[in-house]
Design a protein around this motif. Structure first.
Motif, PDB file in Angstrom:
ATOM      1  N   HIS A 134      20.498 -29.671  -4.287  1.00  0.00           N
ATOM      2  CA  HIS A 134      20.363 -27.730  -4.443  1.00  0.00           C
ATOM      3  C   HIS A 134      21.140 -26.588  -4.361  1.00  0.00           C
ATOM      4  N   ALA A 135      22.467 -27.519  -5.248  1.00  0.00           N
ATOM      5  CA  ALA A 135      24.030 -27.304  -5.408  1.00  0.00           C
ATOM      6  C   ALA A 135      23.134 -25.531  -6.780  1.00  0.00           C
ATOM      7  N   GLY A 136      24.151 -24.892  -6.469  1.00  0.00           N
ATOM      8  CA  GLY A 136      23.875 -23.453  -7.039  1.00  0.00           C
ATOM      9  C   GLY A 136      23.783 -22.743  -6.580  1.00  0.00           C
ATOM     10  N   LYS A 137      23.269 -21.405  -6.894  1.00  0.00           N
ATOM     11  CA  LYS A 137      22.773 -19.709  -6.432  1.00  0.00           C
ATOM     12  C   LYS A 137      22.117 -19.350  -5.762  1.00  0.00           C
ATOM     13  N   GLU A 138      20.682 -20.779  -6.212  1.00  0.00           N
ATOM     14  CA  GLU A 138      19.458 -20.511  -5.986  1.00  0.00           C
ATOM     15  C   GLU A 138      18.751 -19.828  -7.119  1.00  0.00           C
ATOM     16  N   SER A 139      17.637 -19.557  -6.725  1.00  0.00           N
ATOM     17  CA  SER A 139      16.841 -18.625  -7.841  1.00  0.00           C
ATOM     18  C   SER A 139      16.742 -17.830  -6.860  1.00  0.00           C
ATOM     19  N   ASP A 140      15.970 -16.085  -8.056  1.00  0.00           N
ATOM     20  CA  ASP A 140      16.402 -14.729  -7.014  1.00  0.00           C
ATOM     21  C   ASP A 140      14.451 -15.125  -5.677  1.00  0.00           C
ATOM     22  N   GLN A 145      11.523  -9.340   1.141  1.00  0.00           N
ATOM     23  CA  GLN A 145      10.472  -9.229   1.653  1.00  0.00           C
ATOM     24  C   GLN A 145      10.692  -7.868   2.265  1.00  0.00           C
ATOM     25  N   ASP A 146       9.465  -6.820   3.510  1.00  0.00           N
ATOM     26  CA  ASP A 146       9.566  -5.945   3.376  1.00  0.00           C
ATOM     27  C   ASP A 146      10.974  -6.114   4.402  1.00  0.00           C
ATOM     28  N   ASP A 147      11.162  -6.916   6.051  1.00  0.00           N
ATOM     29  CA  ASP A 147      12.333  -6.610   6.086  1.00  0.00           C
ATOM     30  C   ASP A 147      13.895  -6.743   5.460  1.00  0.00           C
ATOM     31  N   SER A 148      13.460  -7.245   3.603  1.00  0.00           N
ATOM     32  CA  SER A 148      14.850  -7.476   3.777  1.00  0.00           C
ATOM     33  C   SER A 148      15.801  -6.120   4.152  1.00  0.00           C
ATOM     34  N   PRO A 149      16.974  -6.925   3.874  1.00  0.00           N
ATOM     35  CA  PRO A 149      17.709  -5.417   3.575  1.00  0.00           C
ATOM     36  C   PRO A 149      17.681  -4.566   2.370  1.00  0.00           C
ATOM     37  N   ARG A 150      17.749  -3.282   2.633  1.00  0.00           N
ATOM     38  CA  ARG A 150      17.594  -2.472   1.177  1.00  0.00           C
ATOM     39  C   ARG A 150      18.626  -3.431  -0.044  1.00  0.00           C
ATOM     40  N   LEU A 151      19.203  -3.542   0.658  1.00  0.00           N
ATOM     41  CA  LEU A 151      20.222  -3.425  -0.869  1.00  0.00           C
ATOM     42  C   LEU A 151      19.930  -5.415  -1.061  1.00  0.00           C
ATOM     43  N   ALA A 152      19.038  -6.223  -1.267  1.00  0.00           N
ATOM     44  CA  ALA A 152      18.488  -7.195  -1.570  1.00  0.00           C
ATOM     45  C   ALA A 152      17.694  -6.357  -2.634  1.00  0.00           C
ATOM     46  N   VAL A 181      16.975  -3.491  -4.121  1.00  0.00           N
ATOM     47  CA  VAL A 181      16.620  -2.120  -5.659  1.00  0.00           C
ATOM     48  C   VAL A 181      17.877  -2.631  -6.573  1.00  0.00           C
ATOM     49  N   GLY A 182      17.848  -3.928  -6.382  1.00  0.00           N
ATOM     50  CA  GLY A 182      18.350  -4.837  -7.980  1.00  0.00           C
ATOM     51  C   GLY A 182      19.744  -3.403  -8.864  1.00  0.00           C
ATOM     52  N   GLY A 183      19.740  -5.031  -9.816  1.00  0.00           N
ATOM     53  CA  GLY A 183      21.128  -3.954 -10.321  1.00  0.00           C
ATOM     54  C   GLY A 183      22.132  -4.601  -9.883  1.00  0.00           C
ATOM     55  N   ILE A 184      23.937  -3.633 -10.156  1.00  0.00           N
ATOM     56  CA  ILE A 184      24.732  -4.148  -9.676  1.00  0.00           C
ATOM     57  C   ILE A 184      24.281  -4.103  -8.732  1.00  0.00           C
ATOM     58  N   ARG A 185      24.138  -3.224  -7.159  1.00  0.00           N
ATOM     59  CA  ARG A 185      24.300  -2.997  -6.324  1.00  0.00           C
ATOM     60  C   ARG A 185      23.965  -4.560  -5.814  1.00  0.00           C
ATOM     61  N   THR A 186      22.484  -4.646  -6.288  1.00  0.00           N
ATOM     62  CA  THR A 186      22.347  -6.891  -5.373  1.00  0.00           C
ATOM     63  C   THR A 186      22.743  -7.476  -5.615  1.00  0.00           C
ATOM     64  N   ALA A 187      23.144  -7.457  -6.911  1.00  0.00           N
ATOM     65  CA  ALA A 187      24.481  -8.370  -7.714  1.00  0.00           C
ATOM     66  C   ALA A 187      25.956  -8.369  -6.871  1.00  0.00           C
ATOM     67  N   LEU A 188      26.271  -7.243  -6.342  1.00  0.00           N
ATOM     68  CA  LEU A 188      27.508  -6.977  -5.132  1.00  0.00           C
ATOM     69  C   LEU A 188      27.130  -7.596  -3.763  1.00  0.00           C
ATOM     70  N   TYR A 189      26.383  -6.766  -3.385  1.00  0.00           N
ATOM     71  CA  TYR A 189      25.372  -7.531  -2.257  1.00  0.00           C
ATOM     72  C   TYR A 189      25.646  -9.094  -2.404  1.00  0.00           C
ATOM     73  N   SER A 190      25.084  -9.511  -2.821  1.00  0.00           N
ATOM     74  CA  SER A 190      24.790 -11.131  -2.762  1.00  0.00           C
ATOM     75  C   SER A 190      26.311 -12.070  -3.047  1.00  0.00           C
ATOM     76  N   ARG A 191      27.335 -10.858  -3.211  1.00  0.00           N
ATOM     77  CA  ARG A 191      28.362 -11.816  -3.078  1.00  0.00           C
ATOM     78  C   ARG A 191      29.224 -10.843  -1.970  1.00  0.00           C
ATOM     79  N   VAL A 237      15.376 -12.589  -3.098  1.00  0.00           N
ATOM     80  CA  VAL A 237      16.378 -10.794  -4.089  1.00  0.00           C
ATOM     81  C   VAL A 237      15.325 -10.644  -4.772  1.00  0.00           C
ATOM     82  N   GLY A 238      15.200  -8.811  -4.845  1.00  0.00           N
ATOM     83  CA  GLY A 238      13.772  -8.097  -5.806  1.00  0.00           C
ATOM     84  C   GLY A 238      12.993  -8.150  -6.098  1.00  0.00           C
ATOM     85  N   ALA A 239      11.712  -8.489  -6.398  1.00  0.00           N
ATOM     86  CA  ALA A 239      10.483  -8.639  -6.563  1.00  0.00           C
ATOM     87  C   ALA A 239      10.134  -9.038  -5.347  1.00  0.00           C
ATOM     88  N   TYR A 240      10.774 -10.499  -4.842  1.00  0.00           N
ATOM     89  CA  TYR A 240      10.983 -11.362  -4.031  1.00  0.00           C
ATOM     90  C   TYR A 240      11.171 -11.093  -2.488  1.00  0.00           C
TER      91      TYR A 240
END
Length: 224
Positions: free
Chosen positions: A94-100, A110-117, A119-129, A105-108
């Motif tokens: 399971h090495a690596g960044k794993e799938s969305d 959940q209702d209780d996921s953080p908002r930044l997870a 919204v998509g785009g650069i904000r989600t990319a930054l939040y992911s790191r 993340v994004g379309a996947y």
């Protein structure tokens, strides 16, 4: 209040330990510096002055930068590197960044996921790191403060010895700076490596840093 204390007991205890040991370090360092000044026939300093001195700043920040470097590398390395049998590692394969989908993340999301997870785009990319980014920023700031405070403290010692001060750039190449830095780095790397390996064979019942007591030694990425 009881619920708050129970749900935040880990951070509260470590916060208390941090403050207690920082105060202890301050008093111990103050007495040590005054002992050195007395031995050199110089005036001793007050506790308040010691707290604003380069000596105290470098002693604190040289440990902070090594701790945050340790966690920065741990956060980054565990994305890609695995250790068979360790709960500190992701499961084998399971090495690596794993799938969305795996990361919710994004379309996947959940209702209780953080908002930044979501919204998509650069904000989600930054939040992911964001964890690595913040750890890295704290490391760099601590390292910078350590280098400046260490430089000032080193020059204060040279002036007491009637020697000429050196520039900040020269101090960055000086053995005093690298001795302070590397003695902390090597201990942090040893501690993290030891934890990853010892957790393969040893157990701590009920701890998420350990595998369940009955798990086989080669079970990887399983927490108790």
């Amino acid at each position: 209040m009881r619920r708050f204390l129970e749900e935040n007991s880990l951070s509260l205890v470590f916060g208390g330990l941090f403050l207690a040991t920082l105060v202890g370090q301050a008093f111990a360092g103050w007495h040590l510096l005054n002992d050195e000044l007395f031995a050199e026939g110089l005036h001793q300093i007050s506790f308040g002055r010691y707290l604003t001195s380069a000596s105290f700043a470098v002693d604190v920040t040289e440990n902070w930068q090594s701790e945050y470097l340790q966690f920065l590398l741990y956060v980054i390395f565990t994305v890609w590197l695995l250790q068979r049998g360790s709960p500190e590692s992701k499961p084998l394969g399971h090495a690596g960044k794993e799938s969305d989908e795996e990361q919710k993340v994004g379309a996947y999301a959940q209702d209780d996921s953080p908002r930044l997870a979501r919204v998509g785009g650069i904000r989600t990319a930054l939040y992911s790191r964001s964890l690595g980014i913040v750890m890295g920023a704290i490391f760099l700031m601590s390292w910078l403060v350590q280098s400046v405070a260490g430089w000032a403290d080193f020059n204060e010692t040279r002036l007491r010895q009637l020697r000429d001060p050196i520039s900040w750039g020269s101090y960055l190449l000086n053995s005093d700076f690298w001795s302070r830095t590397l003695q902390n780095w090597q201990s942090e790397f040893l501690a993290v490596g030891s934890m990853a390996v010892l957790a393969i064979y040893l157990r701590q019942r009920g701890s998420p840093e350990s595998k369940p007591v009955g798990s086989p030694h080669d079970a990887t990425g399983i927490e108790g």
